[in-house]
Design a protein around this motif. Structure first.
Motif, PDB file in Angstrom:
ATOM      1  N   THR A 205       1.045  -1.091  -0.292  1.00 36.60           N
ATOM      2  CA  THR A 205       0.116  -0.161   0.023  1.00 36.60           C
ATOM      3  C   THR A 205       1.041   1.298   0.000  1.00 36.60           C
ATOM      4  OG1 THR A 205      -1.670  -1.448   1.038  1.00 36.60           O
ATOM      5  CG2 THR A 205      -1.700   0.883   1.111  1.00 36.60           C
ATOM      6  N   LYS A 207       2.197   5.047   0.718  1.00 35.92           N
ATOM      7  CA  LYS A 207       1.058   6.057   2.120  1.00 35.92           C
ATOM      8  C   LYS A 207       2.328   7.193   1.885  1.00 35.92           C
ATOM      9  CE  LYS A 207      -0.390   2.711   5.318  1.00 35.92           C
ATOM     10  NZ  LYS A 207      -0.329   1.659   6.471  1.00 35.92           N
ATOM     11  N   ASN A 235      -4.214   3.095  -2.434  1.00 31.92           N
ATOM     12  CA  ASN A 235      -5.403   2.119  -2.938  1.00 31.92           C
ATOM     13  C   ASN A 235      -3.980   1.146  -2.695  1.00 31.92           C
ATOM     14  OD1 ASN A 235      -7.362   2.979  -2.858  1.00 31.92           O
ATOM     15  ND2 ASN A 235      -7.578   3.458  -4.844  1.00 31.92           N
ATOM     16  N   CYS A 236      -4.628  -0.415  -2.364  1.00 30.73           N
ATOM     17  CA  CYS A 236      -3.459  -1.152  -2.268  1.00 30.73           C
ATOM     18  C   CYS A 236      -2.932  -1.926  -4.137  1.00 30.73           C
ATOM     19  CB  CYS A 236      -4.111  -3.202  -1.617  1.00 30.73           C
ATOM     20  SG  CYS A 236      -3.385  -4.210  -1.751  1.00 30.73           S
TER      21      CYS A 236
END
Length: 457
Positions: A205, A207, A235-236
């Protein structure tokens, strides 16, 4: 019966936020209302600028205190000089005007923290012999404008990171990150683009965190405090996929400015872009973020593009993907100009300054652009170079001329290629659509480690 009915201090506002900066002149007045004739020994207004830090650290059964103080200026304006002796002021209301000019020079902005502060104030003092002295204190909101090399703060930043996966997954991951610039004003928006190549067998993910670091220094010791100002989670990203992630982080309006010019206290912001991977160390890229007064960046805080490249220019920021070689995510070959290296650039003062450092606890910081006007931290770090300009070639039998980069003010001048009798002619137009492979990128942009060496084509 008291002899003083009222004793007030008022200052004239220089701007809407009632702040002052280097070289400004403070004007105002002191009003003294007396109920009867009074004898005054001295009467003056004083302006001062100071920084101080203090904290305690416990080690075993002992507690140590570390403290430091720095004075920037002290100015006085006398209404009644101290050496004039006793002066009798008759009853009634008296108004005294004053004017004090703040010195020129690099001084930090006003700041208050848990273990230190930078403060500027006005003080009026009335001495009356055996009677109690009367004083008035008024804080001054000081905003530093000592940010040289402002053009470099508007340049985009580029960084990258790689990671080989460990025991719980296979493959590797690569991430390239671009940030629209380095300098911002509170209220501006940071625009980030991350290109992620997840060639591993695990998901991750992306960040984004905006971090403020405060460092206090005293008696050879330091104390750091970190705060997360903003954090955005993307989003993943599934295994064996590539994705471009765009993120915008709004800087709060109440954020304090960067403090880079104080010996005992430093305030710096960092943008941390990282991939959250379960059961593994997170690969990350760190970028310096300088928060400055809005007037230093006219138009930039209104959303106007501030980069050194026109929209869509080669190697410059645009609304499309930034270029990279087929099959690889990195826009630069290893060691090429514009990629990571260990080179310091000369500052505006004419000498090389140390590269920036990062707070303790950050993992594997990637190369960053050096602070041209003084690094608030002292630990060593790498250098992040700005992207090079698009090279221009002339289809002539001689070696191509390489035009200076828009970053020529911070990078060495490219070497001149002299045509030798034995040098073979070059008949290839590198910008044509031929099937011949262009020359190696490192030949066109020699590594910074080689000086006064010209490779013959």
């Amino acid at each position: 019966m008291p002899s003083i009915q009222s004793f007030t201090l008022s200052c004239d506002a220089l701007n809407d936020d009632r702040s002052v900066s280097e070289g400004d002149t403070l004007t105002g007045r002191v009003t003294l209302a007396l109920l009867k004739d009074s004898t005054i020994e001295s009467f003056f207004v004083k302006a001062t600028g100071d920084a101080q830090v203090s904290w305690r650290k416990k080690s075993g059964d002992r507690t140590y205190t570390y403290s430091a103080h720095k004075r920037y200026f002290k100015l006085k304006h006398f209404f009644i000089p101290e050496e004039s002796g006793d002066t009798v002021i008759p009853r009634g209301t008296h108004v005294y005007d004053f004017s004090l000019q703040i010195p020129q020079g690099s001084m930090p902005s006003t700041f208050r923290g848990p273990h230190g502060r930078i403060f500027y104030k006005l003080q009026v003092k009335l001495t009356r012999g055996w009677k109690a002295n009367r004083t008035i204190d008024k804080e001054i909101h000081f905003v530093s404008k000592s940010f040289p090399n402002r053009n470099s703060l508007m340049s985009p930043q580029i960084g990258s990171t790689d990671k080989e996966m460990g025991f719980f997954s296979k493959g590797k991951v690569h991430m390239d990150v671009t940030v629209d610039r380095t300098g911002y004003a509170p209220g501006d928006t940071i625009v980030i683009v991350a290109k992620i190549d997840n060639s591993s067998s695990t998901e991750m993910t992306p960040k984004f965190s905006l971090i403020r670091d405060i460092q206090y220094r005293a008696q050879g010791h330091t104390k750091n405090e970190d705060y997360v100002i903003q954090k955005v989670v993307g989003n993943c990203i599934k295994p064996k996929t590539q994705r471009e992630v765009k993120c915008e982080i709004k800087i709060p309006h109440d954020q304090i400015h960067t403090i880079h010019n104080c010996d005992i206290l430093a305030v710096q912001c960092f943008l941390k872009v990282y991939l959250d991977i379960s059961f593994a160390f997170d690969p990350e890229v760190m970028f310096p973020v300088f928060l400055c007064p809005p007037e230093l960046f006219p138009g930039a805080h209104l959303g106007v593009a501030a980069g050194p490249y026109p929209g869509g220019a080669a190697w410059g920021p645009s609304n499309t993907d930034f270029p990279y070689a087929a099959g690889a995510m990195s826009p630069y070959p290893a060691g090429a100009f514009g990629g990571p290296s260990q080179r310091n650039f000369p500052s505006a003062h004419g000498y090389s300054e140390p590269p920036p450092a990062y707070p303790e606890g950050y993992k594997n910081p990637v190369p960053q652009q050096p602070f041209q006007y003084g690094d608030p931290f002292t630990a060593p770090s790498s250098v992040l170079h700005p992207p090079p300009s698009a090279p221009a070639f002339h289809a002539t039998p001689s070696a191509p001329d390489i035009h200076p980069s828009p970053f020529s003010h911070i990078s060495p001048t490219p070497p001149t290629y002299n045509q030798l009798p034995s040098a073979p002619p070059m008949n290839t137009d590198f910008l044509s659509q031929s099937d011949e492979a262009p020359p190696a990128y490192s030949l066109l942009f020699p590594s910074s480690d080689t000086e006064n060496t010209v490779e013959r084509l």
